[in-house]
Design a protein around this motif. Structure first.
Motif, PDB file in Angstrom:
ATOM      1  N   THR A  99      -7.574  -4.539  10.690  1.00  0.00           N
ATOM      2  CA  THR A  99      -7.042  -3.182  10.638  1.00  0.00           C
ATOM      3  C   THR A  99      -5.544  -3.180  10.889  1.00  0.00           C
ATOM      4  O   THR A  99      -5.017  -3.964  11.676  1.00  0.00           O
ATOM      5  CB  THR A  99      -7.722  -2.268  11.672  1.00  0.00           C
ATOM      6  N   GLU A 100      -4.870  -2.288  10.199  1.00  0.00           N
ATOM      7  CA  GLU A 100      -3.433  -2.089  10.352  1.00  0.00           C
ATOM      8  C   GLU A 100      -3.152  -0.597  10.477  1.00  0.00           C
ATOM      9  O   GLU A 100      -4.054   0.244  10.301  1.00  0.00           O
ATOM     10  CB  GLU A 100      -2.673  -2.658   9.145  1.00  0.00           C
ATOM     11  N   LEU A 101      -1.917  -0.249  10.783  1.00  0.00           N
ATOM     12  CA  LEU A 101      -1.490   1.140  10.839  1.00  0.00           C
ATOM     13  C   LEU A 101      -0.491   1.399   9.711  1.00  0.00           C
ATOM     14  O   LEU A 101       0.485   0.659   9.566  1.00  0.00           O
ATOM     15  CB  LEU A 101      -0.856   1.465  12.194  1.00  0.00           C
ATOM     16  N   VAL A 102      -0.745   2.433   8.941  1.00  0.00           N
ATOM     17  CA  VAL A 102       0.153   2.794   7.849  1.00  0.00           C
ATOM     18  C   VAL A 102       1.425   3.401   8.442  1.00  0.00           C
ATOM     19  O   VAL A 102       1.396   4.087   9.472  1.00  0.00           O
ATOM     20  CB  VAL A 102      -0.537   3.801   6.905  1.00  0.00           C
ATOM     21  N   GLY A 103       2.560   3.152   7.804  1.00  0.00           N
ATOM     22  CA  GLY A 103       3.820   3.707   8.277  1.00  0.00           C
ATOM     23  C   GLY A 103       3.857   5.221   8.157  1.00  0.00           C
ATOM     24  O   GLY A 103       3.051   5.825   7.448  1.00  0.00           O
ATOM     25  N   PRO A 104       4.796   5.869   8.847  1.00  0.00           N
ATOM     26  CA  PRO A 104       4.900   7.338   8.792  1.00  0.00           C
ATOM     27  C   PRO A 104       5.085   7.874   7.381  1.00  0.00           C
ATOM     28  O   PRO A 104       4.673   8.996   7.080  1.00  0.00           O
ATOM     29  CB  PRO A 104       6.135   7.635   9.660  1.00  0.00           C
ATOM     30  N   ASP A 105       5.705   7.061   6.503  1.00  0.00           N
ATOM     31  CA  ASP A 105       5.923   7.501   5.120  1.00  0.00           C
ATOM     32  C   ASP A 105       4.749   7.173   4.211  1.00  0.00           C
ATOM     33  O   ASP A 105       4.821   7.371   2.995  1.00  0.00           O
ATOM     34  CB  ASP A 105       7.195   6.875   4.558  1.00  0.00           C
ATOM     35  N   GLY A 106       3.651   6.672   4.780  1.00  0.00           N
ATOM     36  CA  GLY A 106       2.470   6.381   3.979  1.00  0.00           C
ATOM     37  C   GLY A 106       2.512   5.047   3.264  1.00  0.00           C
ATOM     38  O   GLY A 106       1.701   4.821   2.357  1.00  0.00           O
ATOM     39  N   THR A 107       3.415   4.145   3.656  1.00  0.00           N
ATOM     40  CA  THR A 107       3.503   2.845   2.997  1.00  0.00           C
ATOM     41  C   THR A 107       3.252   1.712   3.992  1.00  0.00           C
ATOM     42  O   THR A 107       3.422   1.873   5.203  1.00  0.00           O
ATOM     43  CB  THR A 107       4.879   2.632   2.348  1.00  0.00           C
ATOM     44  N   LEU A 108       2.857   0.563   3.457  1.00  0.00           N
ATOM     45  CA  LEU A 108       2.610  -0.619   4.279  1.00  0.00           C
ATOM     46  C   LEU A 108       2.725  -1.855   3.397  1.00  0.00           C
ATOM     47  O   LEU A 108       2.175  -1.898   2.298  1.00  0.00           O
ATOM     48  CB  LEU A 108       1.215  -0.557   4.905  1.00  0.00           C
ATOM     49  N   ARG A 109       3.452  -2.858   3.875  1.00  0.00           N
ATOM     50  CA  ARG A 109       3.569  -4.151   3.200  1.00  0.00           C
ATOM     51  C   ARG A 109       3.105  -5.244   4.151  1.00  0.00           C
ATOM     52  O   ARG A 109       3.445  -5.214   5.336  1.00  0.00           O
ATOM     53  CB  ARG A 109       5.017  -4.436   2.774  1.00  0.00           C
ATOM     54  N   LEU A 110       2.374  -6.217   3.648  1.00  0.00           N
ATOM     55  CA  LEU A 110       1.954  -7.359   4.462  1.00  0.00           C
ATOM     56  C   LEU A 110       1.515  -8.496   3.554  1.00  0.00           C
ATOM     57  O   LEU A 110       1.362  -8.327   2.346  1.00  0.00           O
ATOM     58  CB  LEU A 110       0.838  -6.959   5.420  1.00  0.00           C
ATOM     59  N   LYS A 111       1.280  -9.671   4.193  1.00  0.00           N
ATOM     60  CA  LYS A 111       0.755 -10.839   3.484  1.00  0.00           C
ATOM     61  C   LYS A 111      -0.485 -11.332   4.215  1.00  0.00           C
ATOM     62  O   LYS A 111      -0.520 -11.361   5.441  1.00  0.00           O
ATOM     63  CB  LYS A 111       1.807 -11.944   3.409  1.00  0.00           C
ATOM     64  N   LEU A 117       0.839  -1.190   0.000  1.00  0.00           N
ATOM     65  CA  LEU A 117       0.000   0.000   0.000  1.00  0.00           C
ATOM     66  C   LEU A 117       0.880   1.249   0.000  1.00  0.00           C
ATOM     67  O   LEU A 117       1.828   1.346   0.776  1.00  0.00           O
ATOM     68  CB  LEU A 117      -0.903   0.008   1.232  1.00  0.00           C
ATOM     69  N   LYS A 118       0.544   2.186  -0.877  1.00  0.00           N
ATOM     70  CA  LYS A 118       1.187   3.500  -0.888  1.00  0.00           C
ATOM     71  C   LYS A 118       0.087   4.540  -0.755  1.00  0.00           C
ATOM     72  O   LYS A 118      -0.759   4.678  -1.636  1.00  0.00           O
ATOM     73  CB  LYS A 118       1.978   3.712  -2.175  1.00  0.00           C
ATOM     74  N   ALA A 119       0.103   5.264   0.362  1.00  0.00           N
ATOM     75  CA  ALA A 119      -0.919   6.274   0.646  1.00  0.00           C
ATOM     76  C   ALA A 119      -0.230   7.491   1.254  1.00  0.00           C
ATOM     77  O   ALA A 119      -0.197   7.651   2.479  1.00  0.00           O
ATOM     78  CB  ALA A 119      -1.979   5.713   1.597  1.00  0.00           C
ATOM     79  N   PRO A 120       0.362   8.342   0.432  1.00  0.00           N
ATOM     80  CA  PRO A 120       1.213   9.434   0.932  1.00  0.00           C
ATOM     81  C   PRO A 120       0.529  10.406   1.877  1.00  0.00           C
ATOM     82  O   PRO A 120       1.204  11.050   2.678  1.00  0.00           O
ATOM     83  CB  PRO A 120       1.666  10.137  -0.360  1.00  0.00           C
ATOM     84  N   CYS A 121      -0.787  10.518   1.813  1.00  0.00           N
ATOM     85  CA  CYS A 121      -1.496  11.455   2.692  1.00  0.00           C
ATOM     86  C   CYS A 121      -2.147  10.773   3.887  1.00  0.00           C
ATOM     87  O   CYS A 121      -2.987  11.367   4.577  1.00  0.00           O
ATOM     88  CB  CYS A 121      -2.548  12.225   1.894  1.00  0.00           C
ATOM     89  N   HIS A 122      -1.752   9.500   4.160  1.00  0.00           N
ATOM     90  CA  HIS A 122      -2.361   8.756   5.261  1.00  0.00           C
ATOM     91  C   HIS A 122      -1.319   8.132   6.189  1.00  0.00           C
ATOM     92  O   HIS A 122      -1.564   7.082   6.775  1.00  0.00           O
ATOM     93  CB  HIS A 122      -3.278   7.673   4.709  1.00  0.00           C
TER      94      HIS A 122
END
Length: 326
Positions: free
Chosen positions: A140-152, A120-125
């Motif tokens: 539910t997960e928490l997006v990283g400070p840079d707006g990205t998240l990887r998971l399986k 996930l890339k969400a620069p404003c989230h």
């Protein structure tokens, strides 16, 4: 898992229907007027559960138009004209640039063990709560400070659609094919908040905490599990996310099994200060023997707070798996 005192056992039949889809996001759901509770022990009440014949579908927003799940843009703002105050005219090109810069993007691809790798890339989230939806599964997960998240996450449909949604109504969707799902049996237990639930699988008469006991404390690499013919436990969701949705998934590679026998499945509830003397609601999703996904809802009456530290063992929420050699 440290059991402070005795294990409390609750078993029986269940009668309560479930609806899977976009409405699942709004737990708790209302219970039927004639739901029946039984009391198998002096301290544990477990309501009945009924299977639902309909197959869960992706969220309703996806059915109509996946492309509509886009970030919300700011409305045009103007100041009333007067002799002393000019009208502010919005810049259309600037608005479009803002929308493009904030647009979330989700990629999905198949991974070992009939899993889905998502990025996930969400620069404003950045640092925001995001809810993932996949064929009835939600967490539910928490997006990283840079707006990205990887998971399986474990696939529940070969033509897998994954949706990521944010609290402001924006989000993104992705699709991929997971052809290896036909070789797996899969059981999901999901809930909201601090329910204290755990999914346990004991393969081929394995004792608790032995090599054949698969639970959250023994998460296995999918590639390694395939090599040894073992099941896989996957925990999903961040408990520290606001109003968290959590899930645990047990997967067994029945299509490549070299041993026959039974996998004993139980759901256990640890009694703690956050769930004691409350009613816990949970849902189960199951894929067995190549059949369509089945869904159930259960309610659990947790004993009073004098039982903190004990465990409820809920045997009949999910059926045991019967494995045959292929």
């Amino acid at each position: 898992m440290d059991r402070k005192t005795s294990t409390l056992i609750a078993a029986g039949t269940f009668a309560l229907a479930i609806g899977i889809g976009a409405a699942m996001q709004y737990w708790p759901v209302s219970q039927p007027a004639q739901a029946t509770s039984i009391v198998p022990t002096p301290v544990a009440d477990v309501s009945d559960v009924q299977e639902v014949s309909s197959t869960p579908k992706p969220p309703a927003a996806l059915d109509s138009n996946v492309a509509s799940i886009l970030p919300v843009t700011l409305a045009s703002v103007s100041v009333p004209a007067s002799s002393e105050q000019p009208v502010l005219t919005p810049n259309p090109s600037k608005k479009k640039d803002m929308a493009r810069a904030c647009q979330a993007n989700l990629n999905a691809s198949p991974a070992a063990g009939a899993m889905i790798a998502v990025q996930l890339k969400a620069p404003c989230h950045g640092n925001e709560r995001v809810t993932f939806h996949h064929h009835g599964l939600m967490f539910t997960e928490l997006v990283g400070p840079d707006g990205t998240l990887r998971l399986k996450l474990p696939a529940l449909d070969e033509q897998a659609v994954v949706v990521a949604s944010f609290l402001d109504g924006s989000g993104a969707a992705a699709q991929t094919e997971v052809s290896s799902l036909e070789f797996y049996e899969r059981v999901v237990v999901q809930w909201r908040g601090n329910a204290g639930l755990q999914l346990h699988a004991r393969e081929f008469d394995a004792e608790y905490f032995s090599d054949g006991h698969v639970w959250r404390g023994s998460e296995t690499n999918p590639t390694q599990a395939i090599e040894i013919g073992s099941g896989i436990q996957t925990s999903l969701g961040q408990a520290n996310a606001p109003d968290a949705l959590m899930a645990e998934v047990y997967s067994f590679p029945s299509g490549t099994a070299d041993a026959a026998g039974t996998v004993a499945l139980t759901v256990e509830a640890e009694i703690h200060q956050m769930n004691c003397d409350t009613v816990v609601e949970a849902q189960t999703l199951e894929i067995r023997n190549g059949r369509p996904l089945r869904a159930k809802e259960v309610t659990i009456d947790v004993p009073n707070c004098e039982a903190v530290g004990d465990f409820l063992m809920l045997k009949n929420i999910v059926e045991d798996l019967t494995i045959a050699v292929n």
